[in-house]
Each structure stands twice: as C-alpha cells, then as structure tokens.
Design a protein around this motif. Structure first.
Motif, short mmCIF file in Angstrom:
data_model
loop_
_atom_site.label_atom_id
_atom_site.label_comp_id
_atom_site.label_asym_id
_atom_site.label_seq_id
_atom_site.Cartn_x
_atom_site.Cartn_y
_atom_site.Cartn_z
N THR A 16 0.85 -1.19 0.00
CA THR A 16 0.00 0.00 0.00
C THR A 16 0.89 1.24 0.00
N SER A 56 -7.14 -3.76 -2.86
CA SER A 56 -5.74 -4.20 -2.79
C SER A 56 -5.58 -5.68 -3.08
N ASN A 79 -4.27 5.10 -1.23
CA ASN A 79 -4.00 3.87 -1.96
C ASN A 79 -3.65 4.21 -3.41
N GLU A 80 -2.54 4.90 -3.57
CA GLU A 80 -2.07 5.29 -4.89
C GLU A 80 -1.60 4.05 -5.66
N THR A 81 -1.94 3.99 -6.95
CA THR A 81 -1.58 2.81 -7.75
C THR A 81 -0.80 3.16 -9.02
#
Length: 750
Positions: A162, A350, A174-176
């Motif tokens: 995370t 996630s 929760n940067e992706t």
C-alpha cells in the motif's frame, strides 16, 4: 442493448429495391479487377442495423463531473444525450452514460487532456473537460507486501503493498500509479519471476506526476531457502516422502484445520489451530547447515474492528517450539519480544484479506543435519480480540528455513555443559505430596561452543525430576536444561494420607469424539492424619486401561468412561472416581431421506421432507443437497443420540442464494425459515444469518456452503425431531427471482 427499439423509416418495398441495387453495383465492381485507382472501392460498408447509421450525438446534459485532478479517471455519470440518424429516425432520446459504447482516454488523466471523446454506434463526439495539475509532495509505503522472502524462481507477490501519496491538493491513501524497479532499472510487477539470488533486493517504488518524481523503497530476500508449506500435509501414519519437506498435524483432523478460502502463497493454509494441536514440520535438507534461521509465516487473527487493524500476538503465549525427535528433542526458547505483527485491514481494491495478513516471525536458529529435521510448533493458548470476545490463534502459512546473517556465529544454545546457579529456588522445604517449584531460581547456561548470551535465566527455562508429588524419601531434585542435569538438595516432611474425595465435578463431563479433555471445575480433597487439604493438585487421572488423562488429552474413543483420580503420598495411594461421556458429532444430511413406506430406523438419524416437491441436486463434493425449498416445505431431521444432552449447538450447513457480483449476500435466517424442536417453535433472533460468501476458484455460486450457528437445543436420549420450515422467500438481487436457500445438513455439536 439500447433502451428503445429503433424502427427504420424505409418501407419494406423500398428496402428491397435498395438492397437489389447494392447487390448489382457490387457485382459490377467485382468484375472490374483490382482497384488501385480508387482506394475506397471494395471497402466493406459497415452493416447498418436498427436506426441506420448514427451521424450525431446531441448532448442534453453534460456529465456531472467535468473538472478533474491529475491522476483521476473520467466518469461519464450524469450524461444525457439524443442520437441522430442518417435516415431521420428520432426515437432514440434520453440515453445516459450506460448507453455509450465507450470513451477515451480511459487511463488516468493528465493536465494535457482538454477533451474526452464519447463513442456511440461508431460516432465520436468530443466534449471539453479540464484537468487541474496536482503537485506531488511525497510518497510513503504505508504497508509492505505480505511476503518478502522467496526462493529463486518464485513469482513476486505484491499482495498487501500500500502506497500513500501526498499532494498539495490532499492525500491519496491507496495510490496505484507507481512503477517498481531495482537498482539496475529492471521493472517488477505482480508475478515477476525472481530469477537471481539476492539476499537484500531493494525495490524502489517510483511515482511521477507531471515533472515531479518521488520514491520509497522496500526490501525482499531471494535465496536458496527451504520452504515447508503448511498445506504440504501428510496424514499421521500416512506414506511420507523420502526427499521432500512436508507437514503433519496432530490433535485435530486435517479437514478441520486446512483452509483454502483466502491464501496468496500456495493452495491453502492452516487455521483454527486450538490448544493441543501440534504442527510437525519435517524439513528435508540435501546438506548439513551449521546455522539457519527459523521463520514462521503467520497471520494475526486478533480483530480490532474499531481501529480497522489486527492486534499483535505474543508468540510464546501461543506456541512452544521443539526441535529433534524423541530423545534428542530440545525446546527452542522463545522470548517475550517475538511478536506476530498485527497489520491494518487491507485497503479496498488491494486484493488482500485481513485473515491472511502474513508476517515473517523469526523465532530461533538451529543446525540442520543432512536429510530430515523435525521442528514442532505446539499450540498452548490463545489471545482475545480487542473487545475481549473471541479467543484467537494465528493462521499459519509455512515455515521458512533461511541462511543466517552470520553463518559462522554459534547456534544459540548448542550443547549445554553446565548451569551456574546464582540464586536458589525460593522454596526448598516441602510437605509430602507437594510438588517442587523452581520459582525464584536464577542461573547462567554454559555452552560447549562458547556462546555466552544465556545469562540470568529463570524457572521457565527449566524442567525437573521428580515432577509430581514429593515423598519423604526425596532429598534432592534434578534440574534439567537442554539435556544437562544438575541436582539440588531439598527437604520433604512426612504426611500420612487417609482418603481422597472429589468435592466438585468437572464443568464438562459430556464430549464429542476428537474433543480435548478438561479438568476445569474439578476439586479434589485430601484427608491426612495431620489435617485436610481441600484442593490438592498433584493427583493423576487414569482410565481402566491406565491411560493418563490431562488437560488437552484428545478423546478418541466414544462411550461412557470411568476415570479414577489417584493421589499417592509417601507410598500410600487413595482414589475416587467420576464418569465422562464421549459422543460422536451428530450430522444429519438433508438428503438422508426415508423413502415412502420405509421403516423408521431404531438407532440412525434420518430426514423426512413434506410440502411442495423439492429437487435434490449434485453439490460437486459427492453428496447431494435439498435445493430451493418452497414456502410450506418442511425438513424434519430425526436426530438419534445415545444420551440426553442439554444446550448443544445446532449448526445448519446452507448456501445463501441472494446473489451479488462474484458473491452471495448474508440472509437473515428468520426471514426464510422457522425452527421447532419436538414441535415447540424456537425464537430465532435477527442476528442469526445464513452467511454469504465470495466465489472461489472452481466454485459454483449455488453451493457456497457455510456452517451457521442457529440456536442451542436440548437432545433426548433416543430421537429428537428438529423441524426446518420454509416460511418465505426473498428476491435474488442477481436476476430478481424469488429464492430461499440450498440445505446440505444439520450438525449437532456438543
């Protein structure tokens, strides 16, 4: 599928004429040979359907959101539009975002994007949007991946990772949009194969927004380590491999502890590990290793719902660990600082699961011999949730054997050659019948290899002989530490035992086969010539075959068992007796139905179905269930028990049929069914549900069985009738059908 059926304005005769003309034209063109002169000739016209060709989109209401922040994705919600057709058809009005065929871009937006292209039936229309540039201030790995140790050739598992991004405009938890790379620039993603042994592989998480780049780092270990998966199970007494590591579970049946509902490092894991269960990891090593590190991959299950996290578990409150077989068996000392780390609940999206928040727990170093080495992890207790409700023991995924950071360092303990007593036990004078206690002792251990780290050890590191009741003939006690024995002097005063009496029976005297025996509540009084002791503890409990019963003894034999409580003082033995009953778990399959006219059995549970016709169908596991009970259907479960029992658990194994996306929803039991015991209706609360489940790999949504506690019931000696009546149906959110539930069986647990 569109909202409305579009009708062509062409009459049937006109359509026929147009079609005929087109066919003639195409035939003439085909006769002309190659068409290099006109690149449009010979191109296939797209097939027109209802409404002919769309030539325009009239926006009647723009999307709700047309202003975005860098990194967000376009959302057409709120859009309303009319379609314009070549043939003049004007019936397609009031379309919304769900009617679009698509749009672009669908990727995260940058501040260079000023418009979005809407696509409907081949027609594209641009609408303006604005994207505000975000100013990236920094990123932070707030949770590292669950698994950080690998063998060469394993795929990378990023489950649990995370990343939090801090922007001038706010925080994204929760940067992706990051990439992961090593120092050489090689990029890594989920399932990237780790093909090189790197003790500390530093992986950099990089996020670039506009012209600003920020990074953070986590580390994984890739080695030629030995992994013993918890699911590589061999049944006790079963055939065992000769050159492959494996696991044996004792104290409960494999089916009770092996779980497959959520796991990311293999096909399963071990759960519901209760006191008395032992997991033996048999580690096969092709060569001897002087010093290796034992690491248990475990997951805390202690819930702290208020703070959305799991709580830490203290390892030595839950487990004892032993190495070696039989005479070479040695306990591995576990300090208070060895913790199974509780982690935050995985964020939405996630892919993680709170029950499998795996953590690496290093708990000791050992030497490995060539061939098999045995490490036993024995459950000795549990810890409660934050609200002090449920007792929990961790889930276990595997045991890792890793190379030590310093392979030349001595193995902790090695061979003990002496213990140096710095302070004697607090008590050295006893009455006959008492047991020795080493409380108060302080000692240092001396090792053959020169290891000098075990100083000022206490009683919890020792065992001793004799363990039980002392007699006046005992003048010394032998202290035992890692195989080394040292005697100290004691004094035992004589007592004459006159009788033994059980003054309070154990709380539990009725068990099911496979349960563990408990002395809780048992009080034994000893009468001496010199006076009484109302609560002695140093008795032993045996059955008629002289088998000894202690807390945690697994009860494998069903029937009524007479147990003898014996106390021996200075050669004089007195005793008293009590009885326990060991029952089989009673399971009544829903499909174990008596045929019409079949004689009722005298000593076997069975089921009778009445009311509307029901269908029995295969469940895929070799049994059948009763499917889709209708209103008025009654399943009468006739439960045969050899003995009466009060307050036993009634468990219904059922499958909820209210469908969602890749899952079923919980259903209140009393919204579908009623329960009666010997025709007396039981009141079932609103909190009793038939639990829904996520659909696992290879599972069918109709057979997502869950065991659901319904209520407590009293059983008769002989038959007890438990009636399950379908009283209503609910509307399935999947297709709108009215449904009840599929029923597999009921279980009576004592």
């Amino acid at each position: 599928m569109k909202k409305m059926t579009k009708r062509s304005c062409l009459s049937r005769s006109l359509r026929f004429a147009v079609t005929l003309a087109l066919l003639i034209a195409l035939a003439m063109l085909a006769a002309c040979g190659p068409h290099e002169e006109n690149p449009d000739v010979g191109k296939r016209t797209p097939k027109t359907t209802e409404g002919d060709v769309c030539i325009g989109i009239e926006i009647t209401k723009m999307p709700t959101k047309t202003e975005y922040i860098y990194g967000e994705k376009f959302n057409p919600s709120g859009l309303l539009f009319n379609a314009i057709y070549q043939n003049g058809y004007d019936g397609d009005k009031g379309f919304n975002a769900s009617d679009l065929d698509g749009w672009s871009p669908k990727t995260p937006l940058t501040d260079a994007v000023t418009e979005v292209i809407l696509v409907f039936e081949g027609f594209e229309k641009a609408i303006p949007i604005s994207v505000v540039a975000k100013e990236l201030k920094g990123i932070e790995i707030t949770r590292e991946p669950d698994i950080k140790a690998y063998s060469v050739g394993d795929p990378l598992d990023l489950t649990g990772l995370t990343v939090k991004a801090e922007y001038e405009e706010g925080t994204v938890n929760n940067e992706t949009g990051y990439i992961i790379s090593d120092k050489d620039g090689r990029q890594y993603a989920q399932d990237t194969v780790l093909d090189k042994a790197v003790k500390d592989l530093d992986l950099t998480v990089t996020l670039t927004v506009g012209k600003i780049t920020k990074t953070d780092v986590f580390t994984v270990h890739v080695d030629t380590l030995i992994k013993v998966q918890a699911e590589d199970l061999v049944a006790a007494g079963g055939n065992r491999p000769t050159d492959k590591s494996y696991t044996v579970v004792t104290g409960r049946s494999i089916k009770d502890v092996f779980k497959t509902d959520c796991t990311f490092t293999g096909t399963g894991y071990l759960g519901n590990i209760t006191k008395g269960v032992q997991i033996d990891f048999f580690i096969y090593s092709a060569e001897a290793m002087k010093n290796v590190e034992l690491v248990l991959i475990a997951s805390s299950t202690r819930l702290d719902n208020v703070n959305a996290k799991m709580m830490d578990c203290r390892f030595n409150k839950l487990y004892r660990v032993f190495t070696g077989e039989d005479g070479e068996r040695e306990e591995v000392f576990i300090g208070d600082d060895v913790i199974i780390k509780g982690k935050p609940f995985p964020p939405a999206g996630s892919g993680g699961n709170k029950w499998t928040n795996w953590a690496d727990v290093s708990f000791g170093n050992i030497e490995l011999k060539r061939g098999f080495n045995k490490v036993s992890v024995q459950s000795i207790g549990s810890e409660k949730d934050a609200d002090l409700s449920s007792d929990r023991t961790p889930n276990i995924d595997r045991l890792d054997v890793r190379l030590s950071e310093n392979p030349d360092a001595p193995v902790r303990g090695d061979v003990c050659t002496d213990i140096v007593i710095n302070a004697q036990p607090a008590k050295l004078v006893y009455e006959a019948g008492e047991s020795f206690s080493a409380d108060g002792i302080i000692f240092d251990a001396v090792y053959q290899n020169g290891y000098a780290g075990d100083k000022n050890l206490k009683a919890d590191r020792l065992t001793w002989e004799p363990e039980g009741a002392l007699s006046s003939a005992d003048t010394s006690v032998t202290l035992i530490y890692k195989g080394f024995r040292k005697s100290i002097s004691i004094t035992v005063n004589q007592k004459i035992l006159a009788s033994v009496e059980i003054t309070s029976m154990p709380v539990t005297t009725v068990y099911t086969r496979g349960a563990v025996f408990s002395t809780a509540g048992l009080v034994v009084k000893a009468v001496y010539n010199e006076g009484d002791n109302p609560d002695v503890k140093n008795y032993i409990i045996t059955d008629a075959d002289d088998n000894v019963y202690t807390n945690g003894t697994v009860l494998n034999t069903a029937g009524e068992i007479t147990l003898t409580v014996s106390l021996t003082i200075d050669g004089v033995t007195k005793s008293d007796t009590f009885k326990i009953t060991v029952l089989e778990d009673i399971t009544v399959q829903a499909e174990a139905v008596l045929a019409e006219g079949e004689e009722t059995p005298a000593d076997r549970s069975y089921t009778v179905i009445s009311g509307p016709k029901v269908t029995k169908i295969e469940t895929g596991n070799g049994a059948k269930c009763v499917s889709e009970l209708g209103i008025g259907n009654v399943l009468d479960f006739y439960i045969y028990s050899k003995t009466a029992a009060a307050g036993v658990d009634l468990i219904l194994t059922a499958a909820a049929l209210d469908r969602g996306a890749n899952m079923t929803h919980d259903v209140k039991f009393n919204s579908l069914f009623s329960i009666a015991v010997d025709d007396e209706v039981k009141v079932i609360g609103e909190d009793v549900v038939i639990a829904g489940r996520s659909v696992g790999a290879g599972e069918r949504i109709w057979f997502l069985w869950t065991d659901n506690f319904i209520t407590k019931v009293d059983l008769n000696a002989g038959y007890t009738k438990i009636s399950l009546t379908c009283t209503a149906k609910i509307r399935d959110r999947g297709d709108g059908s009215l449904r009840s539930a599929n029923i597999d069986k009921i279980q009576i647990k004592f």
